[in-house]
Every structure is written in structure tokens, then in C-alpha cells.
Design an enzyme around this catalytic site. Structure first.
Site, PDB file in Angstrom:
ATOM      1  N   ASP A  83      18.129  10.825  -5.183  1.00 51.57           N
ATOM      2  CA  ASP A  83      19.046  11.855  -4.685  1.00 51.57           C
ATOM      3  C   ASP A  83      20.486  11.352  -4.574  1.00 51.57           C
ATOM      4  O   ASP A  83      20.758  10.148  -4.597  1.00 51.57           O
ATOM      5  CB  ASP A  83      18.604  12.336  -3.295  1.00 51.57           C
ATOM      6  CG  ASP A  83      17.363  13.201  -3.342  1.00 51.57           C
ATOM      7  OD1 ASP A  83      16.756  13.356  -4.427  1.00 51.57           O
ATOM      8  OD2 ASP A  83      16.974  13.731  -2.282  1.00 51.57           O
ATOM      9  N   HIS A 107      17.280   6.953  -3.391  1.00 47.07           N
ATOM     10  CA  HIS A 107      18.647   7.420  -3.571  1.00 47.07           C
ATOM     11  C   HIS A 107      19.365   6.589  -4.629  1.00 47.07           C
ATOM     12  O   HIS A 107      19.182   5.372  -4.717  1.00 47.07           O
ATOM     13  CB  HIS A 107      19.421   7.360  -2.251  1.00 47.07           C
ATOM     14  CG  HIS A 107      18.919   8.325  -1.221  1.00 47.07           C
ATOM     15  ND1 HIS A 107      17.794   8.089  -0.468  1.00 47.07           N
ATOM     16  CD2 HIS A 107      19.398   9.539  -0.844  1.00 47.07           C
ATOM     17  CE1 HIS A 107      17.579   9.121   0.344  1.00 47.07           C
ATOM     18  NE2 HIS A 107      18.536  10.005   0.141  1.00 47.07           N
TER      19      HIS A 107
END
Length: 375
Positions: A187, A332
Site C-alpha cells: 500500500d 507497504h
């Protein structure tokens, strides 16, 4: 003649006097009864109906005579007396004259009257018998009508788990558990620091992953977006500026999605079908809009917690210890200005090697969920 001796003539006279006195007594009684009957209607307001009291004339008569002896023989006054003081004697019509009509007795409040007519007893009020034992027991808590329950249910916000269950066709957190496949996702990218390093590791292990990009960062780093696509990875929509969707209206949510979709479509040639809400949060109304526009929400069921700036060992442990078929792993590829994701980059090679060694295949989210990557 000797004292105390009486002749036959005297005896006969005495007997005749007694008979006359007795007749006088009964005559007076009949007169009193007749007079009392006539005065009943006059004293109805003072005495109960059906009970006759001596009239004034009778009282005067009684007072003047004083006794039956005054009728003819003073010598009988000590033996037979008949006095009728007011309200001392009462003659009931029903007993002295059976042929006389008897009015219905009424209640009286005269405290001087020794005879009180019985007060009428009111008929008992009808009672309702409960049709069942439960009907006679009062409920401690009143039942809520079905319509009110439905209204309260509609007002109550569903939890994230309840939303996943209710909208399971468009809200996904994992694939089929029995399949030995796992999807790695990243992300908040792209950036120029961590995203290129992650792409290098994935390329070295020939693994395809899914990147949920922010529209704002995609605008700032178009070259990284192009590299992600060229190396065979899938791109999803992660909003434009990473807001908490539950704080937004449906219209504001729509603007976040539409703006990012337009940016990505211009860069990669298609509009991503997959949406990942920042922080994994979303409202029911936003989900309804998502479904009506043919998008799919994708969250995760394994969180690496790398956003906390964990070490490589910690990140790899959080992933490997929970690895199972159909899992979607959250990591991430970019972060805030002070966020350190070096542990993510250092752990990635170990994670890939261990998952493969355990017999799992690493795939993209569309492959895991059997969905199209684009609208």
C-alpha cells in the site's frame, strides 16, 4: 257483711269491668294501627317506608289515658298498662294487615330508628378472565413492535465484520482457504525510495504482487507506476489522499475513488477494479455505492505491521507465522516522511523463500479471487 267478702253480684260486676277494660285496650290498639297507617306517607322523609309510628293524636291519647284503668276501673290501673310514647312502639304493616300493600323498603339514616332497612347490595362488576396464564402476568419489559426494531436496526452502524458478511460478494479479505495460494500486497506507493527496492526483490524471485496506489503519489511518480505495470504487477485504487473513509460522505468517497481512477487510467491504460480503503475502514453507504459501480473492496487477513517501523525479523515473523491458503498479506511500499520501511525491504526475500518452501504459490489478488483487474 264481713270485710273482704264479696257477693256473687259483685263478682259478676268485677268480671264485667275486666272485660270492658280489655275491650278498650284492643280498641285503642286498632285505632293506633289505623292512624299510623294513615300517617306513613307524611313521615316518609323521617322514617323508613313500611314501618308505622304513632301519630300525634295517638301520642296525645296515650299521654291522656296513661293506662287502660282510666277506661272504667281505677282498680285495674296497677295490673294492665298500655303506654305509647313517641317512637317507643312501632307496628309493621305487613304483620298487622297482610292485605295491605307493602312498599319496597329503602335505606334509612335515622339514628333513632331501631329498625334499619338493609341497604341494597350492588351487583358485582364483571371480571375478565385471562385467556392464558401468560396474559395475567405483566411483562417486565414492554415488547418493541417489529417496525420499531427494524428502524433501530437500520440506524445502528454495522461493524466491519458484519459489513463483510452482508456484502461478501464485493467485500473480500481472503481467497479460498483450501487453495495453496497467497497474495502479497503493498500500500501507499509509489515513491522513489522504497517502491523501487521492493520491485527489485520481487523481480529477483519472479513473484507478481498487487500494489494499491494513492492517486496523489501516482501523479508525482508516473515513472514508478509504469515500471510496476511493465513488470507484470497489478494496480489497485487506494484513494487519492489517504483519508479515513468513515469520516467522509458518500459523495466525498466517490470523489476520492473517481479522481484516482482517472489518474491511473491515463497512466496504465485501464481503470482498476480493486479498491483498498485506507486503514481498511468503510461505511455501508460507501459499500453500496462501490457495488453499484462494479468495484470490489479488498482488505487483508494477515497484517505484517511493517508500518510501525519493525525490524526485518519482526516483519517476517508476523507474516510467516500466519501464512495459510488463501491469505492476503498487507505490507507497504511507501510511507510518511518519518516512516522507516527498511525492515519491509529486508524481510521480503526471507518471506518469499519461506512461503514457497512451504508449498504455497505467490499470486496477484485478481488471480487469488478469480477477478478481473480492470473495470
Amino acid at each position: 257483711m264481713r270485710r273482704g267478702y264479696r257477693s256473687k253480684g259483685q263478682d259478676r260486676g268485677l268480671s264485667s269491668g275486666r272485660r270492658i277494660a280489655g275491650a278498650a285496650v284492643w280498641t285503642i290498639a286498632l285505632v293506633l294501627s289505623a292512624c299510623s297507617a294513615g300517617s306513613t306517607s307524611k313521615s316518609a322523609s323521617q322514617d323508613p317506608p313500611g314501618i308505622l309510628q304513632p301519630s300525634q293524636e295517638q301520642q296525645e291519647l296515650s299521654g291522656s289515658t296513661g293506662s287502660a284503668g282510666s277506661a272504667g276501673d281505677a282498680g285495674l290501673s296497677g295490673r294492665v298498662q298500655f303506654s305509647t310514647p313517641a317512637k317507643q312502639y312501632r307496628f309493621i304493616v305487613g304483620q298487622s294487615d297482610p292485605a295491605s300493600p307493602i312498599p319496597a323498603p329503602a335505606a334509612t339514616t335515622d339514628p333513632a330508628s331501631p329498625l334499619q332497612a338493609a341497604a341494597p347490595v350492588p351487583a358485582p362488576a364483571p371480571t375478565q378472565t385471562p385467556t392464558s396464564p401468560a396474559a395475567s402476568v405483566k411483562s417486565k419489559k414492554p415488547a418493541i413492535p417489529v417496525q420499531r426494531q427494524q428502524e433501530q436496526q437500520a440506524k445502528r452502524k454495522l461493524t466491519l465484520g458484519e459489513l463483510r458478511h452482508k456484502y461478501s460478494d464485493i467485500f473480500k479479505v481472503n481467497g479460498q482457504p483450501g487453495v495453496k495460494r497467497i497474495a502479497l500486497t503493498f500500500d501507499d506507493g509509489p515513491d522513489q525510495l522504497y517502491t523501487p527496492q521492493i520491485l527489485d526483490v520481487l523481480k529477483a524471485h519472479q513473484v507478481k504482487a498487487t500494489f494499491f496506489l494513492l492517486g496523489k503519489r501516482a501523479e508525482a511518480n508516473p515513472n514508478i507506476v509504469q515500471r510496476i505495470v511493465q513488470e507484470g504487477h497489478v494496480i489497485g485504487n487506494h484513494s487519492y489522499s489517504h483519508p479515513l473513509f468513515t469520516k467522509l460522505s458518500v459523495e466525498e468517497y466517490k470523489q476520492q475513488i473517481d479522481r484516482t481512477s482517472a489518474i491511473l487510467q491515463a497512466q496504465i491504460g485501464y481503470t482498476p477494479k480493486l479498491i483498498r480503503p485506507p486503514y481498511g475502514e468503510i461505511t455501508e453507504e460507501q459499500l453500496q455505492w462501490t457495488g453499484s459501480n462494479r468495484y470490489v473492496i479488498v482488505n487483508w487477513n494477515i497484517d505484517s505491521l511493517d508500518w510501525k517501523g519493525l525490524s526485518a525479523d519482526q516483519v517476517s515473523h508476523n507474516i510467516i507465522s500466519h501464512a495459510r491458503g488463501g491469505a492476503i498479506v498487507l505490507q507497504h511500499s511507501a510511507g510518511g516522511d518519518k516512516q522507516n520501511l527498511s525492515g519491509t525491504v529486508a524481510a521480503l526475500s526471507t518471506v518469499i523463500s519461506k512461503i514457497k518452501a512451504d508449498g504455497y504459490e505467490l499470486v496477484t489478488v485478481p488471480q487469488l479471487l478469480k477477478l478481473s483487474k480492470q473495470m
